[in-house]
Design an enzyme around this catalytic site. Structure first.
Site, PDB file in Angstrom:
ATOM      1  N   HIS A  46     -31.059  10.550 -34.435  1.00 32.08           N
ATOM      2  CA  HIS A  46     -30.785  11.709 -35.213  1.00 32.08           C
ATOM      3  C   HIS A  46     -31.652  12.670 -35.019  1.00 32.08           C
ATOM      4  O   HIS A  46     -30.791  14.153 -34.890  1.00 32.08           O
ATOM      5  CB  HIS A  46     -30.784  11.416 -36.731  1.00 32.08           C
ATOM      6  CG  HIS A  46     -30.286  12.239 -37.511  1.00 32.08           C
ATOM      7  ND1 HIS A  46     -29.084  12.277 -37.734  1.00 32.08           N
ATOM      8  CD2 HIS A  46     -30.746  13.307 -38.298  1.00 32.08           C
ATOM      9  CE1 HIS A  46     -28.664  13.356 -38.833  1.00 32.08           C
ATOM     10  NE2 HIS A  46     -29.582  13.535 -38.882  1.00 32.08           N
ATOM     11  N   TYR A  49     -32.143  13.080 -30.241  1.00 28.18           N
ATOM     12  CA  TYR A  49     -31.170  12.667 -29.280  1.00 28.18           C
ATOM     13  C   TYR A  49     -31.605  11.813 -27.930  1.00 28.18           C
ATOM     14  O   TYR A  49     -31.327  12.199 -26.673  1.00 28.18           O
ATOM     15  CB  TYR A  49     -30.392  13.972 -28.478  1.00 28.18           C
ATOM     16  CG  TYR A  49     -30.156  14.662 -29.593  1.00 28.18           C
ATOM     17  CD1 TYR A  49     -29.004  14.131 -30.663  1.00 28.18           C
ATOM     18  CD2 TYR A  49     -30.432  16.220 -30.193  1.00 28.18           C
ATOM     19  CE1 TYR A  49     -28.743  15.057 -31.650  1.00 28.18           C
ATOM     20  CE2 TYR A  49     -30.024  16.948 -31.006  1.00 28.18           C
ATOM     21  CZ  TYR A  49     -29.095  16.565 -31.931  1.00 28.18           C
ATOM     22  OH  TYR A  49     -28.728  17.158 -32.875  1.00 28.18           O
ATOM     23  N   LYS A  88     -21.642  25.704 -37.262  1.00 33.77           N
ATOM     24  CA  LYS A  88     -22.111  24.257 -36.853  1.00 33.77           C
ATOM     25  C   LYS A  88     -21.372  23.128 -37.391  1.00 33.77           C
ATOM     26  O   LYS A  88     -21.090  23.443 -38.661  1.00 33.77           O
ATOM     27  CB  LYS A  88     -23.724  24.135 -36.961  1.00 33.77           C
ATOM     28  CG  LYS A  88     -24.385  22.918 -36.072  1.00 33.77           C
ATOM     29  CD  LYS A  88     -25.749  22.914 -36.509  1.00 33.77           C
ATOM     30  CE  LYS A  88     -26.382  21.700 -35.601  1.00 33.77           C
ATOM     31  NZ  LYS A  88     -27.756  21.565 -35.909  1.00 33.77           N
ATOM     32  N   HIS A  92     -22.615  13.209 -41.926  1.00 35.16           N
ATOM     33  CA  HIS A  92     -23.366  12.556 -42.972  1.00 35.16           C
ATOM     34  C   HIS A  92     -22.836  11.266 -43.361  1.00 35.16           C
ATOM     35  O   HIS A  92     -22.192  10.902 -44.259  1.00 35.16           O
ATOM     36  CB  HIS A  92     -23.510  13.063 -44.230  1.00 35.16           C
ATOM     37  CG  HIS A  92     -24.802  13.480 -44.602  1.00 35.16           C
ATOM     38  ND1 HIS A  92     -25.267  13.617 -45.883  1.00 35.16           N
ATOM     39  CD2 HIS A  92     -26.096  13.368 -43.816  1.00 35.16           C
ATOM     40  CE1 HIS A  92     -26.591  13.731 -45.955  1.00 35.16           C
ATOM     41  NE2 HIS A  92     -27.157  13.669 -44.911  1.00 35.16           N
ATOM     42  N   HIS A  94     -23.768   7.765 -42.598  1.00 35.39           N
ATOM     43  CA  HIS A  94     -24.452   6.489 -43.117  1.00 35.39           C
ATOM     44  C   HIS A  94     -24.417   6.656 -44.697  1.00 35.39           C
ATOM     45  O   HIS A  94     -24.406   5.897 -45.572  1.00 35.39           O
ATOM     46  CB  HIS A  94     -25.631   6.206 -42.428  1.00 35.39           C
ATOM     47  CG  HIS A  94     -25.385   5.408 -41.194  1.00 35.39           C
ATOM     48  ND1 HIS A  94     -26.234   4.647 -40.443  1.00 35.39           N
ATOM     49  CD2 HIS A  94     -24.000   5.307 -40.511  1.00 35.39           C
ATOM     50  CE1 HIS A  94     -25.694   4.263 -39.214  1.00 35.39           C
ATOM     51  NE2 HIS A  94     -24.348   4.433 -39.300  1.00 35.39           N
ATOM     52  N   ARG A 113     -27.084  24.962 -45.170  1.00 36.27           N
ATOM     53  CA  ARG A 113     -28.280  25.607 -45.047  1.00 36.27           C
ATOM     54  C   ARG A 113     -28.656  25.960 -43.676  1.00 36.27           C
ATOM     55  O   ARG A 113     -29.369  26.644 -43.422  1.00 36.27           O
ATOM     56  CB  ARG A 113     -29.452  24.405 -45.496  1.00 36.27           C
ATOM     57  CG  ARG A 113     -29.985  24.518 -47.009  1.00 36.27           C
ATOM     58  CD  ARG A 113     -30.921  23.749 -47.185  1.00 36.27           C
ATOM     59  NE  ARG A 113     -31.216  22.294 -46.839  1.00 36.27           N
ATOM     60  CZ  ARG A 113     -30.504  21.689 -47.232  1.00 36.27           C
ATOM     61  NH1 ARG A 113     -29.579  21.380 -48.366  1.00 36.27           N
ATOM     62  NH2 ARG A 113     -30.331  20.171 -46.914  1.00 36.27           N
ATOM     63  N   ASP A 114     -28.243  24.950 -42.730  1.00 35.16           N
ATOM     64  CA  ASP A 114     -28.393  25.357 -41.094  1.00 35.16           C
ATOM     65  C   ASP A 114     -27.862  26.792 -41.111  1.00 35.16           C
ATOM     66  O   ASP A 114     -28.478  27.456 -40.098  1.00 35.16           O
ATOM     67  CB  ASP A 114     -27.395  24.558 -40.247  1.00 35.16           C
ATOM     68  CG  ASP A 114     -28.269  23.052 -40.324  1.00 35.16           C
ATOM     69  OD1 ASP A 114     -29.490  23.311 -40.118  1.00 35.16           O
ATOM     70  OD2 ASP A 114     -27.709  22.070 -39.996  1.00 35.16           O
ATOM     71  N   GLN A 237     -29.984  11.229 -50.061  1.00 38.23           N
ATOM     72  CA  GLN A 237     -30.623  12.417 -51.012  1.00 38.23           C
ATOM     73  C   GLN A 237     -29.655  12.604 -52.151  1.00 38.23           C
ATOM     74  O   GLN A 237     -28.438  12.452 -52.172  1.00 38.23           O
ATOM     75  CB  GLN A 237     -30.673  13.380 -50.174  1.00 38.23           C
ATOM     76  CG  GLN A 237     -31.334  13.260 -48.814  1.00 38.23           C
ATOM     77  CD  GLN A 237     -30.529  12.726 -47.726  1.00 38.23           C
ATOM     78  OE1 GLN A 237     -29.252  12.370 -48.104  1.00 38.23           O
ATOM     79  NE2 GLN A 237     -30.965  12.656 -46.568  1.00 38.23           N
ATOM     80  N   GLY A 555     -24.170  21.246 -32.075  1.00 36.16           N
ATOM     81  CA  GLY A 555     -23.488  20.172 -32.716  1.00 36.16           C
ATOM     82  C   GLY A 555     -24.338  19.004 -33.288  1.00 36.16           C
ATOM     83  O   GLY A 555     -25.627  19.309 -33.520  1.00 36.16           O
TER      84      GLY A 555
END
Lengths: 784, 232
Positions: A46, A49, A88, A92, A94, A113-114, A237, A555
């Site tokens: 994650h 890479y 971008k 999410h 899992h 946030r990104d 979260q 990505g």
């Protein structure tokens, strides 16, 4: 020296024995517990890479409009007129499998946030969702949870959710996919980057508090899902969109002061990732004291601080002496902003806790110089592909112009069309998008469900540029696309097809494709088939991006999307490389929807002609089609091959026709082929259509003609006054790859498709088609 | 006309409203931070949509305690113009400026859609530019827009002609099918008895810009600003 950890403890951090050896070599000693945890998350797929990086290198990443490519929080393109757009996509998957509502909500929160970490205000969100079939009660629960989670976060944050795609297939039953794409408009003069600089500059922790939620989410995301995954719910979260809405306002205000040197979102791997990436990207070190970090729980140890994925937090590097003005801004918005450390020369991530050094690791070892696995590509095709390719149309039951003659009885083509419109993958997604606020911010031009891509106006809402853009017509179009079944059957062509389809969808609204963000959702790369799928699909994406002039700006990679059954046998999802593509329009009033506009308009097919289908079995095919899956319960054959030249010319013709004002509606023929596309244009426009088929060669089956997929095909309607100019243009530019199909009818008229000798093979009232199509998802969800 | 838009943390339609009053209609527009009591000589106060303070307790329940809203209540009591849109409507009911309450939608889902409304009164400062009994199409986007009032209050609202907008079908009939959220009497918007305070769940500011394909909401802003707009 004996390792201070048992093999199980090492494995529980997601670290393989070889990797542990490497950690010891890098440090010159054994790591402590906190350090081991930091390596565990940073060396997860994650974050680093390690399996996909060599493959991602194939992607074209440069172009005239590309301002920021891969490696930052988001890519940025130049939209002209001084406007810059950040965008971008991120998965999410899992978390959403285990806790659908919070998993999906925080997926949206993370990607937002990104975007604003770069200095851009989020202006739109899209989603690509994959679920199991709706006959499964757990899937129904997941669908409801994911949709309300996305709605909860996006609606409260105040960003319009303008588009997306949703498909349903057994392959995703245990492992749904939740990919969220966010788009933002830059508000700061400089693009805010993540590399720390300026020795002695203060490091600020801003936003929410740190707790034990989301512990080790990145590692959790990089392993297969099992029955025991439910026990990992603490790894999911909890999101607070209200806090994030305050955070975006405070951050953009803070960036505009010029007091911020660098910023990094705390997403996966929280403090560990943000400190090490900021240090590594800037070629410096960071010294952080955990005692200064605002927390929401007592008794937390460094391991927990460092691995927490509590949401709505960021890390800033500020110019020394300007901390106070930043802190004032955040406190006005009711948020924390605390100096927790400083930038140091030595390129280390040093973590202090209660007066002692709790961790000390070279930043590069965590963030840049991470493990890399070059895997062997299997030289032969996987068995499942070989088997699938043995399938041919000959295996299908007989059919003729009257319909399909199944063992259970015959069905007319109208029946078959209704069956397809009732397939949740094809059916209206209104039940879903009606829960998303898609109009907040007052820029949404084309509403969800009405067009092949979303279109928003590019209008700065605050700051110096705002006044100049009142009444602007500049627009941005966006789409997310991928046919996982096609990719499964042929990863190369399927992935390339996803790029072609995304570009086609943008062209259908009149936008010129510009750039791509990709979300690679795959199974385990450690298995030969999984790696083969990943390698072939990335090759297809790379070629597709080059063909359509749309570089990749970044990505997300999500591997290990597999479910272990009770016997421990892994079932991977369909390989699903979701393509998020953005394009530009000069004038949003020209943006074109998919529904017919006016009775009497003429209907045209662009792309492979109907009469040519018999001779183009690779390009228009039932292989891997929705028809084959839904009507014949078969996943086999080869998906359509992309004819790049034809695609390019068809898309250019469509865009040209829209810009000239000739084309009134445009819709591509994707899942369900020609007949479904025609029906959708009828339903969307609430008008009928009379379609007259040409003389068809005996070799072409009726079902391939009506429901075959591929062929770079777009169906457009053109006002009668524009026909002469339009046909002259097609004559000159499409080399015969177009034909007139028929005429748009009155509201009360049906969709009627007749043969060359005037026999109706499909004849259906629009209201009947619409009723089936509109209710398919809700009906299944409310079934008890 | 001096327009003031209240900005609560979590408000997210504040800029959309200001875009209409300032950018489309050219009226001086101020953003008022929730902690400020000074409404900057407002003629019209807009309490915008969004999720003030996160709306985690009950929609609008916290916003009513803010200094800016206290000042808005005083402004209304002096006869000043106040419009609450969506979350703003919820806040005005919590603040006691308008009767009744907004509850969760009948189907418990958030709903974003475009719905027909019948304009019930055109003698108000808010609606004078609409034709009598006009049917307009306005976006809605809310999870808690189901209007409720006890039977006596509801009767009083109807008796005093306080219903300004009602959900209806395309012909203007307020049918059960055309009621998106279960609101009593298909109520989409109401005013106080004096008519200077208006609350509505639909978003007129989202359908005021011809570039976005509709202007059914613009007449509301033009109505309330008609004097000022005539002098431009």
């Amino acid at each position: 020296m004996v390792a201070p950890f048992s093999p199980d403890e090492i494995a529980s951090e997601g670290i393989k024995p070889d990797e542990y050896e490497e950690i010891v070599r890098r440090l010159g000693r054994h790591p402590n517990r906190a350090e081991l945890g930091m390596f565990g998350v940073m060396w997860s797929e994650h974050c680093c890479y390690k399996n996909s990086r060599p493959l991602l290198k194939q992607f074209p990443t440069e172009g005239d409009r590309i301002l920021v490519g891969p490696g930052e929080n988001a890519g940025v393109i130049d939209a002209g007129d001084g406007l810059r757009v950040a965008f971008k996509i991120e998965s999410h998957n899992h978390p959403s499998a285990v806790e659908p509502f919070q998993g999906a909500a925080t997926g949206v929160g993370g990607i937002l946030r990104d975007i604003f970490t770069m200095g851009a205000r989020p202006i739109a969100v899209l989603n690509a969702l994959r679920f199991g079939t709706l006959d499964n009660p757990r899937t129904r629960q997941i669908v409801s949870g994911v949709v309300s989670g996305i709605a909860h976060y996006g609606n409260c944050f105040g960003v319009p959710t303008v588009g997306g795609e949703v498909t349903f297939d057994q392959a995703y039953a245990g492992n749904p996919l939740v990919n969220a794409m966010a788009i933002g408009l830059m508000e700061t003069p400089e693009i805010v980057k993540s590399g720390a600089s300026g020795i002695g500059n203060p490091v600020l922790y801003v936003g929410s508090t740190t707790g034990r939620d989301g512990m080790g989410g990145a590692s959790f995301a990089s392993a297969e899902l099992t029955d025991a995954s439910q026990d990992d719910r603490p790894a999911v979260q909890v999101g607070d969109p209200f806090l994030e809405k305050s955070l975006v306002e405070a951050c953009l205000e803070a960036f505009k002061t010029g007091a911020v040197v660098a910023a990094q979102d705390m997403g996966a791997a929280g403090i560990t990732c943000s400190t090490s990436e900021m240090a590594a990207n800037g070629g410096v070190g960071v010294d952080v004291d955990l005692d200064q970090v605002p927390n929401r729980e007592t008794g937390m140890v460094p391991y927990e601080y460092l691995l927490s994925e509590s949401q709505e937090r960021m890390l800033f590097v500020a110019h020394k002496g300007r901390e106070a003005e930043l802190i004032e801004i955040f406190e006005r918005w009711g948020l924390h902003a605390v100096v927790v450390g400083e930038v140091i020369e030595e390129p280390m991530v040093r973590i202090r806790f209660q007066g002692e050094i709790a961790a000390e690791i070279p930043a590069n070892a965590l963030a840049n110089d991470t493990p890399l696995y070059h895997r062997e590509l299997m030289t032969d095709l996987p068995d499942y592909v070989k088997t699938a390719r043995q399938w041919s149309e000959a295996a299908l039951p007989l059919c003729d112009r009257a319909g399909l003659h199944l063992q259970a009885g015959s069905q007319t083509w109208t029946d078959v069309l209704k069956t397809l419109l009732d397939s949740p993958t094809i059916a209206s997604k209104q039940w879903i998008y009606r829960q998303y606020d898609h109009q907040v911010q007052n820029n949404t031009v084309l509403l969800p469900g009405g067009a092949d891509a979303a279109v928003i106006r590019l209008r700065p809402q605050t700051g110096d540029q705002a006044a100049a853009f009142v009444n602007t017509r500049k627009g941005l179009a966006a789409t997310v696309d991928c046919n996982g079944r096609h990719v499964y059957l042929d990863p190369y062509e399927g992935a390339k097809g996803a790029i072609a389809e995304a570009a086609r969808n943008l062209s259908c609204v009149g936008a010129t494709p510009v750039a791509v963000t990709d979300n690679l959702n795959f199974g385990s790369p450690e298995k030969p088939i999984g790696y083969w799928q990943l390698a072939e699909a990335t090759r297809g994406l790379a070629d597709g991006c080059r063909d359509f002039g749309t570089p990749v700006t970044g990505g997300n990679v999500s591997l290990y999307n597999e479910t272990l059954d009770s016997e421990g046998k892994p079932t991977p999802i369909y390989p699903t490389p979701v393509v998020g593509m953005v394009g530009l329009l000069d004038d949003v009033t020209q943006a074109t929807g998919q529904g017919w506009r006016q009775a009497g308009d003429q209907i045209y097919l662009l792309g492979v002609k109907l009469a040519a289908i018999a001779d183009a079995p690779d390009h228009v095919t039932l292989g891997g089609s929705e028809y084959l899956a839904v009507v014949h319960d078969t996943v086999a054959g080869r998906p359509p091959k992309v004819d790049v030249t034809l695609e390019q010319s068809v898309q250019a013709a469509c865009r040209h026709g829209i810009l000239q004002g000739w084309v009134q509606s445009a819709h591509d023929a994707a899942e369900g082929g020609l007949a479904v596309a025609l029906a959708e244009s009828c339903i969307s426009g609430q008008l009928g259509a009379r379609i007259q088929l040409p003389e068809i060669a005996a070799a072409a089956r009726w079902d391939r003609l009506l429901f075959g997929e591929g062929g770079a095909r777009i169906i457009v309607s053109v006002a009668p006054t524009a026909i002469a100019a339009w046909e002259a243009y097609l004559q000159a530019h499409l080399d015969g790859n177009w034909q007139k199909l028929g005429t748009v009818g009155q509201p009360a008229e049906p969709l009627q498709i007749t043969t060359a000798d005037s026999q109706a093979i499909i004849d259906a009232a629009i209201a009947d088609l619409a009723a089936v199509w509109a209710s398919a998802i809700e009906r299944r969800l409310t079934a008890s | 006309m001096n327009v003031s838009v209240i900005v609560f943390p979590g408000a997210n339609c504040d800029r959309d409203a200001a875009y209409v009053t300032r950018d489309l209609l050219g009226q001086p527009t101020q953003m008022i931070w929730h902690e400020d009591r000074d409404l900057k000589n407002a003629d019209l106060v807009i309490v915008p949509g969004g999720f003030s303070y996160g709306d985690y307790l009950r929609c609008g329940a916290i916003a009513r305690f803010s200094p800016a809203l206290q000042a808005t209540v005083e402004h209304a009591q002096r006869g000043g113009l106040v419009i609450g849109i969506c979350n703003g409507f919820q806040i005005l009911t919590e603040a006691g400026l308008l009767p009744g309450a907004l509850m969760r939608n009948r189907d418990l889902h958030f709903i974003c859609d475009r719905v027909p409304l019948r304009v019930e009164r055109t003698d108000l400062v808010w609606t004078q530019h609409y034709p009598d009994q006009a049917v307009i199409t306005v976006p809605i986007a809310h999870g808690e827009g189901c209007y409720y009032a006890d039977a006596d209050t509801l009767q009083a609202i109807e008796d005093h002609g306080q219903v300004v907008f009602r959900y209806c079908d395309a012909t203007g009939a307020p049918t059960p099918e055309s009621n998106p959220n279960g609101s009593l009497n298909n109520i989409a918007g109401i005013c106080n008895r004096q008519g200077n305070v208006l609350g509505m769940m639909p978003h007129p500011e989202r359908v005021s810009d011809p570039l976005l394909g509709g202007t059914d909401g613009l007449a509301l802003f033009q109505s309330v600003m008609s004097k000022q707009l005539q002098t431009i």
